[in-house]
Design an enzyme around this catalytic site. Structure first.
Site, PDB file in Angstrom:
ATOM      1  N   TYR A   1      60.353  59.081  48.960  1.00  0.00           N
ATOM      2  CA  TYR A   1      60.834  57.868  49.625  1.00  0.00           C
ATOM      3  C   TYR A   1      59.714  56.831  49.753  1.00  0.00           C
ATOM      4  O   TYR A   1      59.900  55.648  49.461  1.00  0.00           O
ATOM      5  CB  TYR A   1      61.370  58.254  51.004  1.00  0.00           C
ATOM      6  CG  TYR A   1      62.020  57.137  51.788  1.00  0.00           C
ATOM      7  CD1 TYR A   1      63.338  56.770  51.544  1.00  0.00           C
ATOM      8  CD2 TYR A   1      61.315  56.475  52.791  1.00  0.00           C
ATOM      9  CE1 TYR A   1      63.941  55.757  52.278  1.00  0.00           C
ATOM     10  CE2 TYR A   1      61.911  55.465  53.532  1.00  0.00           C
ATOM     11  CZ  TYR A   1      63.219  55.110  53.266  1.00  0.00           C
ATOM     12  OH  TYR A   1      63.817  54.105  53.994  1.00  0.00           O
TER      13      TYR A   1
ATOM     14  N   ALA B   1      58.842  55.221  46.389  1.00  0.00           N
ATOM     15  CA  ALA B   1      59.849  54.239  45.969  1.00  0.00           C
ATOM     16  C   ALA B   1      59.725  52.956  46.780  1.00  0.00           C
ATOM     17  O   ALA B   1      59.783  51.846  46.226  1.00  0.00           O
ATOM     18  CB  ALA B   1      61.248  54.831  46.109  1.00  0.00           C
TER      19      ALA B   1
END
Length: 247
Positions: free
Chosen positions: A155, A158
């Site tokens: 996460y 990204a």
């Protein structure tokens, strides 16, 4: 401020996305939002806002599929026009300690949170360019992409990628009056936060100078600012909405 504008919001059926849809629609924009799996929530939001005479439409979309993205965008272009505002909000998390993280966990998050933004932004920005259309592209990142977080290597990678993407694309599109900015929310009152035990919530708030968790509307207010002419000289930047957590 944005009356008569066309706005496309990905991942708009719940959480921050639904607050953004409500905010932009309330300010007079035609809002098309996408959802992936929760059709009931998407339709309920659409019906509720239409009952308030808002111009809102929902569309099912798997943002990780280039083919689905391009097909959905062609529908939007033909039925509603080229968006003036694009809010890249769709995202997932598959939290796990890095040494235990599977390739599926990694690639699902990267494909949704970063590659999906590539597919949509490339098409929408190209249409803006071809039609000499001014626009605002807003990428929903996270403070996790700035400071890291245990169990969120996928996460965080990204969301950090989105920040670099924002800065780079803003330099390319600025000459065409297309602004590209990012928002990095901190702890915001969403379903994910709601699942955290009260004890941990108090610990979280102890690290926030404002001593509270933010609301979805507070993030949506920043989206409205970046979407409107109020931010006409703002591009290539990230606005952090975290109550001072990263200060």
């Amino acid at each position: 401020m944005i009356g008569g504008k066309i706005a496309l919001v990905t991942g708009g059926s719940r959480g921050i996305g639904s607050a953004v849809v409500e905010k932009l629609a309330a300010e007079g924009a035609t809002v098309i939002f996408t959802y992936h799996s929760n059709r009931d929530k998407a339709e309920q939001l659409t019906e509720r806002l239409r009952a308030q005479e808002r111009d809102v439409h929902c569309l099912k979309l798997d943002i990780t599929s280039r083919e689905e993205v391009l097909a959905a965008l062609e529908i939007i272009y033909s039925q509603y026009g080229i968006p003036d505002i694009l809010v890249n909000n769709a995202g997932v998390n598959r939290d796990k300690l890095f040494v235990q993280m599977s390739e599926d966990d990694w690639f699902e998050v990267m494909n949704t949170n970063l590659n999906g933004v590539f597919h949509i932004t490339k098409s929408v920005s190209y249409k803006m360019l071809l039609n000499s259309k001014e626009g605002s592209i807003i990428n929903m990142s996270s403070v996790s992409g700035m400071i890291g977080s245990v169990g969120q290597a996928n996460y965080c990678a990204a969301k950090a990628g989105l920040l670099g993407f924002t800065r780079s694309v803003s330099k390319e599109l600025g000459r065409y009056n297309i602004r590209v900015n990012a928002i990095s929310p901190g702890y915001i009152e969403t379903d994910m936060i709601g699942e955290i035990p009260e004890k941990h919530k108090k610990e979280m708030m102890g690290r926030i100078p404002l001593k509270r968790i933010g609301s979805r509307e507070e993030v949506a207010n920043v989206v409205l600012f970046l979407a409107s002419s109020m931010s006409s000289y703002v591009t290539g930047t990230t606005i952090v909405v975290d109550g001072g957590l990263t200060s």
